[in-house]
Design a protein around this motif. Structure first.
Motif, mmCIF file in Angstrom:
data_model
loop_
_atom_site.group_PDB
_atom_site.id
_atom_site.type_symbol
_atom_site.label_atom_id
_atom_site.label_comp_id
_atom_site.label_asym_id
_atom_site.label_seq_id
_atom_site.Cartn_x
_atom_site.Cartn_y
_atom_site.Cartn_z
ATOM 1 N N VAL A 233 0.861 -1.173 0.000
ATOM 2 C CA VAL A 233 0.000 0.000 0.000
ATOM 3 C C VAL A 233 0.900 1.226 0.000
ATOM 4 O O VAL A 233 1.851 1.300 0.772
ATOM 5 N N TYR A 234 0.620 2.158 -0.868
ATOM 6 C CA TYR A 234 1.465 3.336 -1.034
ATOM 7 C C TYR A 234 0.845 4.583 -0.417
ATOM 8 O O TYR A 234 -0.372 4.645 -0.208
ATOM 9 N N THR A 235 1.696 5.574 -0.185
ATOM 10 C CA THR A 235 1.213 6.846 0.361
ATOM 11 C C THR A 235 0.225 7.519 -0.584
ATOM 12 O O THR A 235 -0.640 8.266 -0.153
ATOM 13 N N THR A 236 0.370 7.245 -1.855
ATOM 14 C CA THR A 236 -0.642 7.656 -2.824
ATOM 15 C C THR A 236 -0.413 6.863 -4.103
ATOM 16 O O THR A 236 0.485 6.020 -4.161
ATOM 17 N N ASP A 237 -1.217 7.101 -5.117
ATOM 18 C CA ASP A 237 -1.107 6.369 -6.369
ATOM 19 C C ASP A 237 0.250 6.653 -7.045
ATOM 20 O O ASP A 237 0.494 7.770 -7.487
ATOM 21 N N PRO A 238 1.116 5.653 -7.144
ATOM 22 C CA PRO A 238 2.454 5.879 -7.703
ATOM 23 C C PRO A 238 2.420 6.275 -9.181
ATOM 24 O O PRO A 238 3.399 6.804 -9.693
ATOM 25 N N ARG A 239 1.296 6.055 -9.824
ATOM 26 C CA ARG A 239 1.200 6.491 -11.225
ATOM 27 C C ARG A 239 1.047 8.003 -11.305
ATOM 28 O O ARG A 239 1.319 8.623 -12.320
ATOM 29 N N ALA A 244 5.862 8.574 -4.520
ATOM 30 C CA ALA A 244 5.030 7.865 -3.537
ATOM 31 C C ALA A 244 5.870 6.788 -2.866
ATOM 32 O O ALA A 244 6.728 6.178 -3.497
ATOM 33 N N ARG A 245 5.641 6.580 -1.584
ATOM 34 C CA ARG A 245 6.421 5.576 -0.856
ATOM 35 C C ARG A 245 5.546 4.409 -0.455
ATOM 36 O O ARG A 245 4.367 4.577 -0.134
ATOM 37 N N LYS A 246 6.127 3.235 -0.433
ATOM 38 C CA LYS A 246 5.398 2.077 0.080
ATOM 39 C C LYS A 246 5.390 2.169 1.600
ATOM 40 O O LYS A 246 6.418 2.448 2.213
ATOM 41 N N GLY A 325 -1.623 8.776 4.104
ATOM 42 C CA GLY A 325 -1.793 8.637 2.667
ATOM 43 C C GLY A 325 -2.793 9.625 2.097
ATOM 44 O O GLY A 325 -3.549 10.259 2.827
ATOM 45 N N ILE A 326 -2.743 9.734 0.783
ATOM 46 C CA ILE A 326 -3.639 10.633 0.067
ATOM 47 C C ILE A 326 -4.348 9.854 -1.025
ATOM 48 O O ILE A 326 -3.701 9.229 -1.859
ATOM 49 N N ALA A 327 -5.667 9.867 -0.959
ATOM 50 C CA ALA A 327 -6.437 9.084 -1.931
ATOM 51 C C ALA A 327 -7.251 10.013 -2.815
ATOM 52 O O ALA A 327 -7.551 11.137 -2.425
ATOM 53 N N HIS A 328 -7.572 9.530 -3.994
ATOM 54 C CA HIS A 328 -8.458 10.323 -4.847
ATOM 55 C C HIS A 328 -9.527 9.406 -5.426
ATOM 56 O O HIS A 328 -9.321 8.201 -5.551
ATOM 57 N N ASP A 329 -10.643 10.000 -5.740
ATOM 58 C CA ASP A 329 -11.764 9.225 -6.250
ATOM 59 C C ASP A 329 -12.485 10.059 -7.300
ATOM 60 O O ASP A 329 -13.017 11.122 -6.994
ATOM 61 N N LEU A 463 -2.800 17.257 -9.992
ATOM 62 C CA LEU A 463 -2.078 18.388 -9.400
ATOM 63 C C LEU A 463 -2.310 18.420 -7.886
ATOM 64 O O LEU A 463 -1.374 18.533 -7.092
ATOM 65 N N ALA A 464 -3.555 18.276 -7.483
ATOM 66 C CA ALA A 464 -3.888 18.351 -6.059
ATOM 67 C C ALA A 464 -3.194 17.236 -5.272
ATOM 68 O O ALA A 464 -2.628 17.470 -4.201
ATOM 69 N N VAL A 465 -3.216 16.044 -5.813
ATOM 70 C CA VAL A 465 -2.596 14.919 -5.109
ATOM 71 C C VAL A 465 -1.096 15.178 -4.933
ATOM 72 O O VAL A 465 -0.537 14.973 -3.854
ATOM 73 N N ARG A 466 -0.462 15.670 -5.978
ATOM 74 C CA ARG A 466 0.982 15.958 -5.897
ATOM 75 C C ARG A 466 1.291 17.035 -4.868
ATOM 76 O O ARG A 466 2.204 16.899 -4.058
ATOM 77 N N ILE A 467 0.514 18.108 -4.930
ATOM 78 C CA ILE A 467 0.739 19.214 -3.996
ATOM 79 C C ILE A 467 0.629 18.725 -2.553
ATOM 80 O O ILE A 467 1.459 19.024 -1.701
#
Ligand code: ASP
Ligand code: MG
Length: 478
Positions: A233-239, A244-246, A325-329, A463-467
């Motif tokens: 499970v990563y801190t966020t989507d590595p794509r 992103a870190r595991k 972590g940071i998730a998006h939907d 952009l938001a996820v990266r920031i």
């Protein structure tokens, strides 16, 4: 029949303190009597009261569809299983159908009858896992490892409620345990169970994860390893974020929030079950080579209780992060109802029909009524339900007496998740400020004890996820 336990009557009680409980009711949806501690089990020495074999641990291994896609891959899986068992462990394996197979079967059902009988749907879709379970058992045997399959109805895994989305009830694990103790690997098709009236059931898409956790609870497993096509499970989507870190570990609560807000690694139900029953779960990759670190050395991401998380942090001398972590939907849509009468009962009238149609409403905002006793109500629903929701509301416009229905599916929900925010202020304001600095407009906000979610324009998701990943110090050092 017993519930989620086998500790009693199991002999020397080497799982003492780990998993006691049961009664005939199982766990989900009932007062749950299963309790567990999470301290690592001591290694058994040879020649203890249970005699015969030196047992290192009892492990459930679950393999997803991509790991089971074809005989070649099943052979790889068999080798991983064999290695785990050869270390002296008692091993149960839960398998998914081959990748794409369940979709294929669902399509057949739809073609046969648009309004198919869910009980017959289960007969059809449960077959995918039966195939892979049998194939894996055979393949293990071909490698000289004793193995046998245990279909859902053979154990049995009793389920409750509806076909096609059954919940796990009780598992009678006695024969399974006896077989594992005799040295055979137990291979269990995920996803399937047995209804009260003796028919085959399935547990909803992705249900094999839940099968695995339920079996782990029932046999008092030391760990439930979920092998998949990602290595954790990563801190966020590595794509989206290359940095992103595991995560070494996350808590059940965090995983639930991450799973339900779009970081789909595990079926959400499996996580809530693991939390209730205290099953330690590890997510790890099945696509590794011979030199890979053993699963026992925890190469993946552990999903554990808050207490174990604290212990792990101490042991590894890590500071616990505020945000995990940071998730998006992107699968939600926004509905605005304008000029809703500001009187008791009007909000109830809006959401009743949606609930009646099983449409899940997520964020809800009602503005303070300003003048003329009217207010706007904004909320989100799954995009797939948008058309139905809109139709239901239009139908009731006069009765409820609102102005217009405005919809927007070009939105995304971004969530920051972390147990740390229970005890620290400022997480939400950091989020708002970071987004504002880059000109990203927030359309709605919701919070829970360990999560802050905002609704933004879908085009600004990445952009938001990266920031935010940077703002909370989650970027890996390069
Ligand atoms: N095969 C089922 C599905 O694709 C269950 C699972 O794999 O978890 O949903
Ligand atoms: Mg899955």
């Amino acid at each position: 029949m017993r519930g989620f336990t086998s500790a009693d009557g199991h002999g020397s009680g080497w799982r003492d303190g780990r998993l006691h409980g049961g009664g005939g009711n199982g766990c989900i949806g009932h007062a749950c009597t299963v309790t567990a501690t999470t301290e690592p089990r001591q290694q058994m020495q040879a020649g203890d009261s249970r005699g015969k074999r030196r047992i290192v641990a009892r492990i459930v291994m679950k393999f997803g569809g991509t790991s089971m896609a074809g005989t070649e891959r099943i052979r790889r899986v068999a080798q991983i299983v064999r290695k785990q068992q050869a270390g002296g462990n008692e091993v149960a394996v839960v398998v998914s159908a081959m990748a794409g197979e369940t979709d294929r079967l669902v399509n057949f059902a739809r073609e046969a009858h648009a309004l198919y009988d869910p009980a017959e749907y289960d007969v059809v879709v449960a077959s995918g896992e039966q195939v892979t379970a049998g194939l894996l058992a055979m393949t293990l045997q071909s490698l000289g490892t004793p193995a046998r399959s245990w279909l859902g109805w053979q154990m049995p895994i009793r389920t409750l409620e509806a076909h096609a989305k059954a919940r796990v009830g009780t598992i009678d694990a006695d024969r399974l345990i006896a077989s594992m103790e005799s040295g055979a690997v137990a291979v269990i098709p995920g996803f399937q169970g047995l209804s009260d009236d003796g028919r085959i059931t399935t547990m909803g898409r992705g249900g094999s994860d839940t099968s695995a956790v339920a079996v782990a609870a029932a046999i008092g497993a030391d760990r439930c390893d979920i092998y998949t096509d990602v290595d954790g499970v990563y801190t966020t989507d590595p794509r989206i974020v290359a940095k992103a870190r595991k995560l070494k570990a996350v808590t059940y609560e965090e995983m639930l929030e991450l799973a339900s807000v779009g970081a789909k690694v595990l079926q959400t139900r499996s996580v809530s079950l693991a939390m209730k029953a205290g099953v330690r779960v590890q997510v790890l990759s099945s696509f590794t080579d011979e030199s890979a670190v053993s699963a026992d050395d925890l190469p993946g991401t552990l999903i554990v209780s808050d207490t174990e998380m604290d212990a792990l942090a101490k042991e590894h001398d890590m500071e616990r992060q505020l945000v995990t972590g940071i998730a998006h939907d992107k699968n939600e849509a926004k509905i605005i109802l304008t000029r809703v009468p500001d009187r008791p009962g009007s909000v109830a009238e809006i959401f009743e029909p949606l609930a009646g149609a099983s449409i899940n409403v997520d964020m809800i905002i009602q503005n303070v009524g300003r003048d003329k006793g009217e207010t706007d109500v904004t909320f989100t629903v799954p995009q797939a339900d948008l058309a139905r929701a809109q139709a239901l509301l239009e139908d009731r416009r006069e009765a409820i007496g609102f102005g217009r229905v405005i919809t927007d599916s070009n939105i995304a929900k971004i969530s920051v998740v972390g147990v740390g925010m229970k005890s620290h202020a400022g997480v939400a304001s950091t989020m708002f400020k970071s987004l504002a600095d880059r000109g990203i407009n927030i359309q709605a906000i919701t919070t829970s004890e360990i999560k802050v979610s905002v609704l933004i324009d879908e085009d600004e998701t990445e952009l938001a996820v990266r920031i935010l990943h940077t703002a909370y110090g989650l970027d890996a050092e390069s």
